[in-house]
Design a protein around this motif. Structure first.
Motif, mmCIF file in Angstrom:
data_model
loop_
_atom_site.group_PDB
_atom_site.id
_atom_site.type_symbol
_atom_site.label_atom_id
_atom_site.label_comp_id
_atom_site.label_asym_id
_atom_site.label_seq_id
_atom_site.Cartn_x
_atom_site.Cartn_y
_atom_site.Cartn_z
ATOM 1 N N TYR A 39 0.814 -1.356 0.010
ATOM 2 C CA TYR A 39 -0.067 0.073 -0.080
ATOM 3 C C TYR A 39 0.795 1.332 -0.061
ATOM 4 N N GLY A 40 2.030 1.282 0.137
ATOM 5 C CA GLY A 40 2.974 2.395 -0.026
ATOM 6 C C GLY A 40 3.194 2.861 -1.433
ATOM 7 N N PHE A 41 3.230 1.808 -2.250
ATOM 8 C CA PHE A 41 3.617 2.032 -3.583
ATOM 9 C C PHE A 41 2.610 2.909 -4.329
ATOM 10 N N PRO A 42 1.235 2.726 -4.247
ATOM 11 C CA PRO A 42 0.272 3.978 -5.013
ATOM 12 C C PRO A 42 0.660 5.182 -4.439
ATOM 13 N N ALA A 43 1.100 5.359 -3.165
ATOM 14 C CA ALA A 43 1.274 6.550 -2.640
ATOM 15 C C ALA A 43 2.573 7.068 -3.180
ATOM 16 N N VAL A 44 3.620 6.348 -3.197
ATOM 17 C CA VAL A 44 4.752 6.856 -3.816
ATOM 18 C C VAL A 44 4.466 7.275 -5.363
ATOM 19 N N PHE A 45 3.925 6.527 -6.008
ATOM 20 C CA PHE A 45 3.395 6.928 -7.326
ATOM 21 C C PHE A 45 2.859 7.970 -7.658
ATOM 22 N N VAL A 46 1.800 8.440 -6.747
ATOM 23 C CA VAL A 46 1.171 9.750 -7.114
ATOM 24 C C VAL A 46 2.113 10.658 -6.444
ATOM 25 N N PHE A 47 2.723 10.690 -5.355
ATOM 26 C CA PHE A 47 3.520 11.771 -4.877
ATOM 27 C C PHE A 47 4.651 11.903 -5.770
ATOM 28 N N ALA A 48 5.408 11.167 -6.469
ATOM 29 C CA ALA A 48 6.384 11.272 -7.478
ATOM 30 C C ALA A 48 5.902 11.858 -8.932
ATOM 31 N N THR A 49 4.757 11.301 -9.272
ATOM 32 C CA THR A 49 4.014 11.955 -10.364
ATOM 33 C C THR A 49 3.811 13.423 -10.162
ATOM 34 N N VAL A 89 11.631 9.278 -14.198
ATOM 35 C CA VAL A 89 11.778 7.812 -14.306
ATOM 36 C C VAL A 89 10.964 7.336 -13.060
ATOM 37 N N THR A 90 10.998 7.669 -11.955
ATOM 38 C CA THR A 90 10.426 6.939 -10.726
ATOM 39 C C THR A 90 8.844 6.700 -11.008
ATOM 40 N N PRO A 91 8.123 7.423 -11.536
ATOM 41 C CA PRO A 91 6.751 7.038 -11.539
ATOM 42 C C PRO A 91 6.509 5.746 -12.348
ATOM 43 N N PHE A 92 7.259 5.683 -13.459
ATOM 44 C CA PHE A 92 7.091 4.460 -14.459
ATOM 45 C C PHE A 92 7.703 3.119 -13.633
ATOM 46 N N LEU A 93 8.903 3.314 -12.849
ATOM 47 C CA LEU A 93 9.574 2.274 -12.035
ATOM 48 C C LEU A 93 8.451 1.725 -11.077
ATOM 49 N N MET A 95 4.384 -2.170 -8.930
ATOM 50 C CA MET A 95 2.840 -2.223 -8.544
ATOM 51 C C MET A 95 2.050 -3.338 -9.287
ATOM 52 N N ILE A 96 2.067 -3.070 -10.754
ATOM 53 C CA ILE A 96 1.480 -4.051 -11.461
ATOM 54 C C ILE A 96 2.122 -5.482 -11.425
ATOM 55 N N ALA A 97 3.396 -5.678 -11.536
ATOM 56 C CA ALA A 97 4.034 -6.833 -11.423
ATOM 57 C C ALA A 97 4.061 -7.620 -10.459
#
Length: 282
Positions: free
Chosen positions: A78-88, A117-121, A126-128
């Motif tokens: 559950y940390g990954f969606p938060a990091v994705f939005v933050f980085a985006t 790069v980070t949002p894509f990584l 998350m997907i994998a």
């Protein structure tokens, strides 16, 4: 479909790549907040904003260390969606306010590369990894009662709403915030506040303490450093604004609530006494 709940090697490498940058940024922003004009990607004033961003990085360091070490995917999921939005959001802020950055400076090159790069990584991780979570409690786990999850979700939603407000209407936020902001720093502060919000809302659908334990460790680390920043740079606060005591009290109350919640769950976990919740864990 995998159901072994392991973190993929790719995801661990994402953590390995990100952690050193977070450490460097934390040291620069928390240790030298008055020298961002010469050391960082852009000049951050007042220094309290730099330390506020560094506090988010402190939590990020703890989080990604958990990703790198041997661990289970649902512990960090559950940390990954938060990091994705933050980085985006930080990437968007950068391109909106590109003229504010120190072009050619090594810190700017690192900053813009990282946030492109980070949002894509993170999204790929998350997907994998998503199928790896069997969404069942561990043998030694704690079920978080419904009322606790709702309370913490409300706290998170308040932070999320404030973060969106700062990001979407920075000019309005500048006039009411607890310390001086620019449109860029307003958006950065907004991105920071989305982090706890986007972690806590997941509690409405998952009652496993094992799924949030390490997330709350990271959030407590951030809160400790935010409290330290408020104490060290208290002169940056504008006490003529009602939002200032509200923000300071909000941080204090959040820390007390989070710490009490964490200790309660840890005590229950040590006793290996499952907590019965009326809501499903998934």
């Amino acid at each position: 479909m995998r159901a072994d709940d392991r973190i993929l090697l790719y995801t661990r490498w994402v953590g390995v790549i990100i952690v050193p940058f977070l450490v460097a940024a934390f040291v620069l922003l928390y240790g030298f907040p008055t020298r961002t004009d010469e050391l960082f990607a852009w000049t951050i004033n007042p220094p309290l904003t730099a330390m506020f961003l560094a506090s988010a990085y402190a939590g990020g360091i703890w989080f990604f260390v958990q990703v790198v070490r041997p661990n289970r995917w649902h512990h960090v999921r559950y940390g990954f969606p938060a990091v994705f939005v933050f980085a985006t959001l930080l990437a968007i802020s950068t391109f909106i306010h590109l003229d504010k950055f120190h072009f050619g400076h090594i810190s700017f090159i690192v900053w813009i590369t990282l946030y492109i790069v980070t949002p894509f990584l993170v999204f790929a991780a998350m997907i994998a990894n998503a199928p790896a979570d069997p969404r069942t409690p561990e043998e030694r786990d704690v079920r978080i009662p419904t009322f606790m999850r709702i309370l913490l979700a409300v706290v998170g939603l308040a932070a999320l709403a404030t973060g969106i407000f700062l990001f979407v209407v920075p000019q309005v936020a500048i006039d009411v915030w607890a310390w001086p902001l620019t449109p860029l720093t307003a958006r950065v502060c907004g991105a920071i506040l989305t982090l706890p919000g986007l972690v806590n809302v997941w509690m409405l659908g998952d009652s496993r303490w094992s799924a949030f334990r390490q997330m709350f460790q990271a959030q407590l680390a951030s809160l400790v450093f935010i409290a330290g920043a408020l104490a060290i740079r208290n002169g940056d606060l504008d006490w003529t604004r009602p939002s200032t005591p509200m923000f300071v009290i909000g941080i204090a109350v959040s820390f007390v609530v989070y710490a009490a919640f964490y200790l309660w769950c840890e005590t229950a976990l040590r006793r290996r006494r499952p907590v019965v919740s009326s809501a499903p864990h998934d």
